[in-house]
Design a protein around this motif. Structure first.
Motif, PDB file in Angstrom:
ATOM      1  N   LEU A 263      36.914 -28.416  26.649  1.00 25.71           N
ATOM      2  CA  LEU A 263      36.461 -29.810  26.733  1.00 25.71           C
ATOM      3  C   LEU A 263      35.023 -29.944  26.241  1.00 25.71           C
ATOM      4  N   MET A 264      34.190 -28.956  26.568  1.00 29.51           N
ATOM      5  CA  MET A 264      32.795 -28.978  26.135  1.00 29.51           C
ATOM      6  C   MET A 264      32.656 -28.545  24.678  1.00 29.51           C
ATOM      7  N   GLY A 265      33.665 -27.830  24.156  1.00 28.34           N
ATOM      8  CA  GLY A 265      33.587 -27.350  22.783  1.00 28.34           C
ATOM      9  C   GLY A 265      32.744 -26.105  22.654  1.00 28.34           C
ATOM     10  N   ALA A 266      32.865 -25.191  23.645  1.00 28.66           N
ATOM     11  CA  ALA A 266      32.062 -23.971  23.640  1.00 28.66           C
ATOM     12  C   ALA A 266      32.929 -22.801  24.078  1.00 28.66           C
ATOM     13  N   SER A 267      32.426 -21.602  23.868  1.00 31.14           N
ATOM     14  CA  SER A 267      33.126 -20.418  24.353  1.00 31.14           C
ATOM     15  C   SER A 267      33.065 -20.389  25.871  1.00 31.14           C
ATOM     16  N   ARG A 268      33.946 -19.577  26.482  1.00 31.62           N
ATOM     17  CA  ARG A 268      33.972 -19.504  27.945  1.00 31.62           C
ATOM     18  C   ARG A 268      32.630 -19.028  28.504  1.00 31.62           C
ATOM     19  N   SER A 269      32.087 -17.985  27.916  1.00 27.93           N
ATOM     20  CA  SER A 269      30.836 -17.431  28.435  1.00 27.93           C
ATOM     21  C   SER A 269      29.677 -18.400  28.255  1.00 27.93           C
ATOM     22  N   ARG A 270      29.623 -19.046  27.085  1.00 32.88           N
ATOM     23  CA  ARG A 270      28.534 -19.992  26.832  1.00 32.88           C
ATOM     24  C   ARG A 270      28.660 -21.204  27.762  1.00 32.88           C
ATOM     25  N   PHE A 271      29.894 -21.686  27.951  1.00 30.19           N
ATOM     26  CA  PHE A 271      30.103 -22.817  28.849  1.00 30.19           C
ATOM     27  C   PHE A 271      29.710 -22.463  30.275  1.00 30.19           C
ATOM     28  N   ALA A 272      30.202 -21.316  30.780  1.00 28.11           N
ATOM     29  CA  ALA A 272      29.919 -20.922  32.165  1.00 28.11           C
ATOM     30  C   ALA A 272      28.429 -20.773  32.393  1.00 28.11           C
ATOM     31  N   GLU A 273      27.727 -20.202  31.428  1.00 27.14           N
ATOM     32  CA  GLU A 273      26.278 -20.029  31.566  1.00 27.14           C
ATOM     33  C   GLU A 273      25.564 -21.374  31.581  1.00 27.14           C
ATOM     34  N   ALA A 274      25.941 -22.270  30.654  1.00 28.31           N
ATOM     35  CA  ALA A 274      25.284 -23.581  30.573  1.00 28.31           C
ATOM     36  C   ALA A 274      25.577 -24.411  31.819  1.00 28.31           C
ATOM     37  N   PHE A 275      26.818 -24.377  32.296  1.00 27.15           N
ATOM     38  CA  PHE A 275      27.201 -25.160  33.468  1.00 27.15           C
ATOM     39  C   PHE A 275      26.434 -24.673  34.699  1.00 27.15           C
ATOM     40  N   THR A 276      26.427 -23.370  34.920  1.00 33.69           N
ATOM     41  CA  THR A 276      25.755 -22.816  36.089  1.00 33.69           C
ATOM     42  C   THR A 276      24.264 -23.096  36.071  1.00 33.69           C
ATOM     43  N   LYS A 277      23.653 -22.998  34.906  1.00 36.58           N
ATOM     44  CA  LYS A 277      22.219 -23.238  34.781  1.00 36.58           C
ATOM     45  C   LYS A 277      21.884 -24.704  35.051  1.00 36.58           C
ATOM     46  N   THR A 278      22.710 -25.628  34.573  1.00 37.98           N
ATOM     47  CA  THR A 278      22.422 -27.058  34.702  1.00 37.98           C
ATOM     48  C   THR A 278      22.803 -27.602  36.082  1.00 37.98           C
ATOM     49  N   VAL A 279      23.986 -27.244  36.551  1.00 37.74           N
ATOM     50  CA  VAL A 279      24.500 -27.800  37.806  1.00 37.74           C
ATOM     51  C   VAL A 279      23.999 -27.024  39.019  1.00 37.74           C
ATOM     52  N   GLY A 280      23.778 -25.726  38.848  1.00 39.62           N
ATOM     53  CA  GLY A 280      23.275 -24.930  39.954  1.00 39.62           C
ATOM     54  C   GLY A 280      24.327 -24.107  40.655  1.00 39.62           C
ATOM     55  N   GLU A 281      25.578 -24.166  40.196  1.00 41.49           N
ATOM     56  CA  GLU A 281      26.642 -23.331  40.737  1.00 41.49           C
ATOM     57  C   GLU A 281      27.721 -23.161  39.684  1.00 41.49           C
ATOM     58  N   SER A 282      28.592 -22.190  39.889  1.00 45.22           N
ATOM     59  CA  SER A 282      29.587 -21.862  38.877  1.00 45.22           C
ATOM     60  C   SER A 282      30.624 -22.965  38.741  1.00 45.22           C
ATOM     61  N   PRO A 283      31.289 -23.062  37.578  1.00 44.74           N
ATOM     62  CA  PRO A 283      32.334 -24.080  37.404  1.00 44.74           C
ATOM     63  C   PRO A 283      33.434 -23.967  38.454  1.00 44.74           C
ATOM     64  N   ALA A 284      33.883 -22.739  38.757  1.00 46.98           N
ATOM     65  CA  ALA A 284      34.970 -22.566  39.723  1.00 46.98           C
ATOM     66  C   ALA A 284      34.560 -23.074  41.106  1.00 46.98           C
ATOM     67  N   ARG A 285      33.343 -22.762  41.522  1.00 46.20           N
ATOM     68  CA  ARG A 285      32.857 -23.223  42.814  1.00 46.20           C
ATOM     69  C   ARG A 285      32.752 -24.743  42.856  1.00 46.20           C
ATOM     70  N   TYR A 286      32.256 -25.329  41.777  1.00 41.63           N
ATOM     71  CA  TYR A 286      32.095 -26.788  41.741  1.00 41.63           C
ATOM     72  C   TYR A 286      33.451 -27.481  41.789  1.00 41.63           C
ATOM     73  N   VAL A 287      34.417 -26.987  41.011  1.00 47.68           N
ATOM     74  CA  VAL A 287      35.753 -27.577  41.004  1.00 47.68           C
ATOM     75  C   VAL A 287      36.373 -27.481  42.396  1.00 47.68           C
TER      76      VAL A 287
END
Length: 328
Positions: A253-277
């Motif tokens: 959905l973001m148009g990025a690789s899994r690792s790049r997305f997970a890193e960007a999401f965690t850095k911006t939101v403050g927690e991992s995508p799985a935890r946030y979901v």
């Protein structure tokens, strides 16, 4: 935390414009936000008066129709409210409303109530009309959010939100305030019911204007909402909490690789995508169970859990108590 709406505000022309892509993200986030009026009171009180409103789960709302008032949150200074002012206390914080600061307060529940309709009542303080002191008129209510109290948007809201300068962001706010003033002044048949509906819309408009005004110096979750890439991911998660949001699906959905997305999401939101979901799913589940009376098994199925037991474990891990404890 107090929203510093009393400080000098920039003109509408000075406020930063929100780019279209960020407006779309905000719209999708706010589409899931609903406020439902629980009860409203048309309060007629004569000075000197002071009313205490206890803390509650539902939001407090006040509209000062005439006479003015002073408001104070525990540990804060008194704030002057003029006729035509409206305030929202989204977390239902305890507070006092008074004709003057530091008067002995009476609990709002102690005043006599006369039902007008299912949701609306008249409140009077019982003082005689001596013809000299005009009564102060307030329209007070309780509103219920469809969001969990731990939702990031709820957690970031200030304890007190004033309609005043927020109106610069949303031109509909002054129109709603004017409409409420006219409805109070006319005092026609059904006016309390109309005021209740206007209050629902006004409260939602105050929140929307606050979210938009926060775009300039937003941090944390609001910064993530305003981020073009992460924002659309958050909007999708909140828009469809029932969906199986895997990391690969969100990265696509973001148009990025899994690792790049997970890193960007965690850095911006403050927690991992799985935890946030997981948190968003459990917030939705608590609303279904506590507010709508949904059976635990049905909530588990709607959120994609194979068994009620696995859902209950996940619910307790996020919420801190089992699903059965939040019912009702």
């Amino acid at each position: 935390m107090l929203d510093e709406s009393s400080s000098p505000a920039p003109s509408a022309a000075e406020l930063p414009a929100i780019p279209p892509d960020r407006r779309d993200t905000l719209t999708r986030i706010l589409l899931g936000l609903r406020l439902d009026g629980v009860e409203y009171g048309r309060c007629l009180v004569r000075a000197p008066w002071s009313l205490r409103f206890p803390a509650q789960r539902d939001a407090h709302f006040h509209f000062v129709a005439s006479g003015g008032a002073w408001l104070r949150l525990p540990g804060s200074a008194w704030v002057r409210l003029e006729p035509g002012d409206a305030v929202l206390l989204p977390r239902g914080s305890a507070h006092e409303l008074a004709s003057a600061p530091d008067l002995p307060a009476t609990d709002i529940a102690a005043l006599a109530r006369v039902p007008v309709s299912e949701q609306v009542y008249l409140v009077r303080d019982g003082t005689p009309d001596d013809g000299d002191a005009p009564a102060d008129l307030l329209f007070c209510g309780s509103m219920r959010f469809n969001l969990d109290p731990l939702h990031p948007l709820m957690a970031l809201m200030p304890d007190l939100m004033r309609a005043g300068e927020l109106a610069l962001r949303d031109p509909g706010v002054p129109a709603l305030l004017d409409a409420m003033e006219r409805e109070v002044a006319l005092d026609r048949i059904g006016s309390c019911g109309i005021l209740a509906r206007l209050a629902d819309v006004l409260a939602a408009s105050i929140i929307r204007a606050w979210v938009e005004c926060a775009c300039g110096d937003a941090t944390g979750w609001l910064a993530a909402v305003h981020c073009p890439n992460i924002g659309k991911v958050l909007a999708a998660i909140h828009g469809e909490p029932e969906r199986d949001w895997s990391v690969p699906a969100l990265a696509e959905l973001m148009g990025a690789s899994r690792s790049r997305f997970a890193e960007a999401f965690t850095k911006t939101v403050g927690e991992s995508p799985a935890r946030y979901v997981a948190k968003v799913k459990m917030f939705q589940a608590r609303h279904w169970i506590a507010q709508e009376g949904m059976r635990v098994a049905v909530a588990a199925s709607r959120l994609g859990y194979d068994s009620e037991a696995s859902f209950s474990r996940a619910f307790k891990r996020v919420i801190g108590q089992p699903p059965s404890a939040v019912r009702g």
